[in-house]
Enzyme design. Structure first.
Site, PDB file in Angstrom:
ATOM      1  N   SER A 252      46.671  34.612  40.345  1.00  0.00           N
ATOM      2  CA  SER A 252      45.766  35.602  40.909  1.00  0.00           C
ATOM      3  C   SER A 252      44.740  36.015  39.874  1.00  0.00           C
ATOM      4  O   SER A 252      45.017  36.002  38.674  1.00  0.00           O
ATOM      5  CB  SER A 252      46.561  36.835  41.335  1.00  0.00           C
ATOM      6  OG  SER A 252      47.120  37.424  40.179  1.00  0.00           O
ATOM      7  N   LYS A 253      43.583  36.391  40.387  1.00  0.00           N
ATOM      8  CA  LYS A 253      42.494  36.701  39.454  1.00  0.00           C
ATOM      9  C   LYS A 253      42.768  37.959  38.640  1.00  0.00           C
ATOM     10  O   LYS A 253      42.125  38.182  37.626  1.00  0.00           O
ATOM     11  CB  LYS A 253      41.160  36.788  40.191  1.00  0.00           C
ATOM     12  CG  LYS A 253      41.070  37.867  41.220  1.00  0.00           C
ATOM     13  CD  LYS A 253      39.711  37.796  41.903  1.00  0.00           C
ATOM     14  CE  LYS A 253      39.678  38.744  43.082  1.00  0.00           C
ATOM     15  NZ  LYS A 253      38.593  38.499  43.997  1.00  0.00           N
ATOM     16  N   ARG A 254      43.704  38.761  39.094  1.00  0.00           N
ATOM     17  CA  ARG A 254      44.024  39.965  38.333  1.00  0.00           C
ATOM     18  C   ARG A 254      44.714  39.587  37.011  1.00  0.00           C
ATOM     19  O   ARG A 254      44.606  40.280  36.015  1.00  0.00           O
ATOM     20  CB  ARG A 254      44.935  40.885  39.162  1.00  0.00           C
ATOM     21  CG  ARG A 254      44.969  42.293  38.633  1.00  0.00           C
ATOM     22  CD  ARG A 254      45.170  43.290  39.747  1.00  0.00           C
ATOM     23  NE  ARG A 254      46.515  43.291  40.291  1.00  0.00           N
ATOM     24  CZ  ARG A 254      47.559  43.846  39.685  1.00  0.00           C
ATOM     25  NH1 ARG A 254      47.413  44.408  38.504  1.00  0.00           N
ATOM     26  NH2 ARG A 254      48.740  43.825  40.245  1.00  0.00           N
ATOM     27  N   ASN A 256      44.702  36.175  35.683  1.00  0.00           N
ATOM     28  CA  ASN A 256      44.171  34.938  35.103  1.00  0.00           C
ATOM     29  C   ASN A 256      42.811  34.683  35.728  1.00  0.00           C
ATOM     30  O   ASN A 256      42.684  34.871  36.923  1.00  0.00           O
ATOM     31  CB  ASN A 256      45.064  33.765  35.547  1.00  0.00           C
ATOM     32  CG  ASN A 256      45.796  33.119  34.419  1.00  0.00           C
ATOM     33  OD1 ASN A 256      45.262  32.963  33.333  1.00  0.00           O
ATOM     34  ND2 ASN A 256      47.009  32.727  34.673  1.00  0.00           N
TER      35      ASN A 256
END
Ligand code: GLU
Length: 499
Positions: A252-254, A256
């Protein structure tokens, strides 16, 4: 049989490394068998799909060297390759299903569905459509449709029995039909859902091997039923393991950076990124970790795909990139790559207007502008100590700005400026206090060229990554804290929804 594979991204955000990972395996499978690899754009979610996101996905896949044989930009014998251009096709097939009694109009209101689900949950059952409208007499359905009553079309699913999902990698997976919902196939606006469109398109585009993420395994029974209803042969299914964050949660962008463009902007080599994605799900027979696309295609064997949970580890990617850089590029080639990456006249022309008022000699330019070609600037918690804002406030500003910027489609100086003016207003803070932490997070320096111009130049992926990096430096945002922040963010008037 000609092997045909496809990657089918939805153009609803940044080009995701997960899309490239699927595309790589689809391409290898097709190429190795002398077949074709197709790019299909799944844009039936009209509200969330954008042309800019589609273009970004195409550009990112091309940057990696994953070239498709047929797709929306180059056409092909099975087009159109954009689902929004195929709506009439889906309607014809839905009519066929209704006529054959495999699908039905459903008039249930949201209230009825909510009450039904709540009741099923209370009774400890799986929430699943109860078939109410499948039992309506034909005349009633006709009359309600003629009156223009709003309806969707659902597929019929047996109440009992088991569906066997045959996965080339995982073997037979048994799923009880009692766990499978009577999926909506056509929405009330006449647009198909993913489940209908994917089956119709994979069939009409003569896809032989469906390679996709494991999150779709539970949807496979619906698709298998649809293939049976239509009387079509079932393509082979291969569900790839999902990429993971280091804590094993879904990438997830949170946690990585997930946008391919971020890695491009950081100065990774496309060969290395591709090599790394290949390495995450597959290994060379001789165990060599560094391999190029041609070698992967030559040695590709679907049975060598590993089912373990692959962790996307930026440090490992960096190590591999270093090997590519040192072992595979001559000094000349490296110079060429760096020139086309950032060290070129075009970029200099963007930087000069920002720095010329601030320097007296050429030698002062590089220190002032270095952050424009840097990865993550070195920042410390002490740099985020301000008079007007405590640490909690700084974290809030960084996180809210991040959410706002994620929703910003027009990445230019003025819209960025407006975004911060509006954010400060809605947070009830002075613009100065909002911009202070942003300035540090973006430039990492006490003095730098103007913030909004710099942000416009750095681009969305790099700016967002730097804000996230600043949050990490400040101790990171725990899940609990994230929930609190989301709530506070939703309470701000007229901001875009937290993602
Ligand atoms: N549009 C779907 C996605 O983006 C495609 C899934 C599939 O490959 O069937 O995940």
């Amino acid at each position: 049989m000609t092997v045909r594979t496809r990657v089918a991204p939805s153009p609803t955000g940044d080009p995701h490394v997960g899309t490239a990972y699927m595309a790589l395996f689809c391409l290898c499978m097709a190429r190795q068998h002398g077949g074709q690899f197709i790019l299909r754009i799944e844009d039936t979610d009209a509200a969330r799909s954008t042309a800019a996101s589609e273009q970004n996905i195409l550009d990112a896949l091309r940057w990696l060297g994953l070239e498709w044989d047929e797709g929306p930009d180059k056409g092909g014998p099975f087009g159109p390759y954009r689902q929004s251009e195929r709506l009439d096709i889906y309607r014809t097939y839905v009519d066929q299903l209704i006529e054959a009694g495999h699908a039905f109009h459903c008039f249930c209101t949201t209230e009825r569905l909510d009450a039904m689900r709540a009741e099923q949950m209370r009774a400890g059952q799986t929430a699943r459509y109860d078939g109410h409208c499948s039992r309506l007499p034909a005349e009633e359905v006709e009359a309600r449709l003629a009156r223009g009553e709003s309806s969707v079309v659902r597929m019929k699913v047996p109440d009992s029995g088991t569906c066997t999902v045959k996965d080339l990698l995982r073997g037979d997976i048994e799923i009880d039909f009692s766990q499978v919902d009577m999926q909506v196939l056509l929405k009330s606006d006449g647009n198909p859902t993913y489940h209908l469109a994917v089956v119709v398109d994979d069939h009409l585009m003569e896809i032989t091997h469906i390679i996709r993420g494991e999150e779709w395994i539970n949807s496979a029974p619906k698709h298998i039923l649809l293939y049976q209803y239509f009387g079509w042969p079932m393509p082979a299914l291969i569900h790839m393991p999902l990429l993971r964050n280091p804590d094993k949660s879904k990438l997830s962008k949170r946690k990585n950076p997930t946008s391919i463009r971020f890695y491009e902007r950081m100065g990774f080599l496309p060969e290395a990124v591709l090599n790394y994605l290949g390495m995450l799900g597959w290994s060379m027979p001789d165990g060599e970790e560094k391999f190029d696309l041609a070698a992967m295609i030559a040695h590709f064997d679907i049975n060598r795909i590993s089912l373990g949970a692959p962790v996307f580890d930026v440090e490992k990617l960096k190590w591999l990139n270093g090997r590519w850089l040192r072992e595979s590029l001559s000094d000349d080639e490296l110079a060429e790559r760096m020139i086309s990456w950032a060290y070129n006249r075009d970029n200099l022309m963007k930087v000069i207007p920002l720095v010329r008022e601030r320097v007296d000699t050429f030698s002062e330019v590089a220190p002032l502008a270095a952050f424009l070609v840097e990865g993550m600037p070195t920042v410390t918690p002490a740099q985020f100590e301000f008079k007007g804002l405590d640490t909690e406030g700084v974290i809030q500003v960084l996180q809210f700005a991040l959410w706002e910027l994620e929703a910003l489609s027009d990445w230019e100086r003025e819209p960025i400026n407006q975004l911060f003016v509006s954010l400060a207003e809605r947070m009830g803070l002075k613009i100065r206090d909002v911009l202070a932490p942003i300035f540090v997070a973006i430039s990492g320096r006490p003095v730098s060229p103007p913030l909004f111009d710099s942000m416009a130049l750095l681009g969305p992926d790099m700016c967002r990554a730097r804000l996230r990096h600043a949050l990490t430096v400040l101790g990171g945002v725990s899940n609990k804290q994230a929930k609190r922040l989301e709530k506070a963010y939703r309470e701000l008037s007229s901001g875009p929804a937290a993602s």
